[in-house]
Design an enzyme around this catalytic site. Structure first.
Site, PDB file in Angstrom:
ATOM      1  N   LYS B  96       0.872  -1.181   0.000  1.00 27.32           N
ATOM      2  CA  LYS B  96       0.000   0.000   0.000  1.00 27.32           C
ATOM      3  C   LYS B  96       0.906   1.226   0.000  1.00 27.32           C
ATOM      4  O   LYS B  96       1.672   1.440   0.955  1.00 27.32           O
ATOM      5  CB  LYS B  96      -0.894  -0.003   1.246  1.00 27.32           C
ATOM      6  CG  LYS B  96      -1.734   1.254   1.378  1.00 27.32           C
ATOM      7  CD  LYS B  96      -2.537   1.253   2.671  1.00 27.32           C
ATOM      8  CE  LYS B  96      -2.758   2.686   3.129  1.00 27.32           C
ATOM      9  NZ  LYS B  96      -3.382   2.759   4.443  1.00 27.32           N
ATOM     10  N   GLY B 157      -7.099   8.829  10.593  1.00 25.18           N
ATOM     11  CA  GLY B 157      -7.234   8.783  12.046  1.00 25.18           C
ATOM     12  C   GLY B 157      -8.284   9.708  12.614  1.00 25.18           C
ATOM     13  O   GLY B 157      -8.437   9.798  13.832  1.00 25.18           O
ATOM     14  N   ALA B 183      -8.956   5.377   5.196  1.00 24.52           N
ATOM     15  CA  ALA B 183      -8.710   6.548   6.040  1.00 24.52           C
ATOM     16  C   ALA B 183      -9.974   7.346   6.331  1.00 24.52           C
ATOM     17  O   ALA B 183     -10.709   7.737   5.435  1.00 24.52           O
ATOM     18  CB  ALA B 183      -7.673   7.482   5.425  1.00 24.52           C
ATOM     19  N   ASN B 205      -8.664   1.290  10.598  1.00 25.89           N
ATOM     20  CA  ASN B 205      -7.720   1.029  11.683  1.00 25.89           C
ATOM     21  C   ASN B 205      -8.128   1.803  12.938  1.00 25.89           C
ATOM     22  O   ASN B 205      -8.541   1.236  13.944  1.00 25.89           O
ATOM     23  CB  ASN B 205      -6.309   1.391  11.238  1.00 25.89           C
ATOM     24  CG  ASN B 205      -5.207   0.932  12.214  1.00 25.89           C
ATOM     25  OD1 ASN B 205      -4.096   0.618  11.800  1.00 25.89           O
ATOM     26  ND2 ASN B 205      -5.483   0.854  13.506  1.00 25.89           N
TER      27      ASN B 205
END
Lengths: 64, 256
Positions: B96, B157, B183, B205
């Site tokens: 990635k 994030g 993301a 994530n």
């Protein structure tokens, strides 16, 4: 002196395999780059570190 | 649905949930992979630490495809270097690409990403570039040999969701590669919405790492992604521009 992961180390004349063992790395879990080129695992015993070399030793960590 | 496969660079997957492994205990990875139903997990490459005797690889269940990222790269050259080191670590050919020049917004550098994609695709990597959703750039990534295109939903994030929804939709409509939303997806409902739009997969994530119960949130994302995929395949019902449309018969009322 050999610059390894940003730190000057007195490893002149040592092979990659010798350095990894001295520093306590598990060679199966790292990849090594010397002066911008990858050192294949098969060459750890023969690749010799010399004065002025720059070495990176990397491994996987968690990431996105 | 059984035949509904995600194909990336010739490799077949049934899960459409790509899991990150950052910012949480390695001990939770196994439960996260299991409850997410994930078949792909991302990793980062960093300078090794002799004090760290545990390897993250020991915590990843067998059969899961490793997707190393090039985080930390500031230009194409650094990304290529990290990708080659990742391959030397013995994880396969997936990569990635992640190239960022600023640490405040962590926005991908699209032009450098195109350059790195071209170099790595020629070297046989399955290249999955993370990018700012721009149709012209996505077309360049296709031409450069990308195996998928990974547009951001919102800053990395941030858990802010589909801030770039309109532009991701354009990529889904125009690009003949899997569009994997990466993301910024913070909630299962946002993942579901992206899948309803026709995204091929979701990468998450932080949404899991910052959740109260990580494996439970992984399960919630899995269900949301599957629901969104089914809705996309089913074809969403139409939306009226104005007025109403009865769901009940307009005859046989209990009156004269």
């Amino acid at each position: 002196m050999v610059k390894i992961n940003g730190t000057d180390c007195d490893m002149d004349g040592k092979t990659v395999a010798e350095y990894l063992a001295l520093a306590g790395y598990n060679p199966k879990l790292v990849a090594v780059e010397k002066n911008g080129d990858i050192v294949p695992k098969a060459q750890y015993d023969t690749a010799v570190l010399g004065d002025g070399d720059t070495v990176e030793v990397v491994s996987f960590v968690g990431g996105g | 649905m059984d035949n509904d496969k995600l194909i990336i660079g010739g490799h077949e997957f049934h899960s459409r949930f790509i899991l990150g492994s950052g910012k949480y205990s390695m001990k939770l990875i196994e439960a996260a992979v299991r409850d997410a139903g994930a078949e792909i997990i991302t990793l980062a490459v960093r300078r090794a630490n002799t004090k760290r005797q545990e390897s993250i690889l020991d915590f990843i269940p067998e059969g899961v495809t490793l997707l190393p990222n090039t985080s930390g790269a500031r230009d194409a050259g650094e990304a290529v270097r990290i990708a080659r080191l990742a391959r030397e670590l013995g994880c396969g050919d997936f990569v990635k690409i992640e190239i960022m020049r600023d640490s405040k917004y962590l926005l991908p550098d699209n032009q450098e990403t195109i350059r790195a994609t071209e170099i790595l695709a020629k070297e046989g990597f399955v290249v999955m570039p993370y990018m700012y959703p721009d149709l012209n750039v996505a077309r360049d990534l296709v031409n450069a040999g990308a195996a998928a295109v990974m547009p951001l939903a919102s800053p990395i994030g941030s858990n802010k969701g589909l801030a770039s929804k309109e532009f991701i939709q354009i990529l889904i409509d125009e690009i003949d590669l899997p569009i994997i939303v990466d993301a910024g997806i913070g909630r299962p409902s946002q993942a579901c919405e992206a899948m309803e739009m026709g995204a091929a997969a979701i990468m998450a994530n932080t949404a899991l790492a910052t959740a109260g119960d990580l494996p439970l949130m992984a399960a919630a994302f899995r269900q949301a992604i599957e629901a969104g995929r089914k809705a996309y395949l089913a074809g969403l019902g139409r939306v009226l521009t104005r007025g109403a449309s009865a769901s009940d018969p307009l005859t046989g009322f209990l009156r004269d």
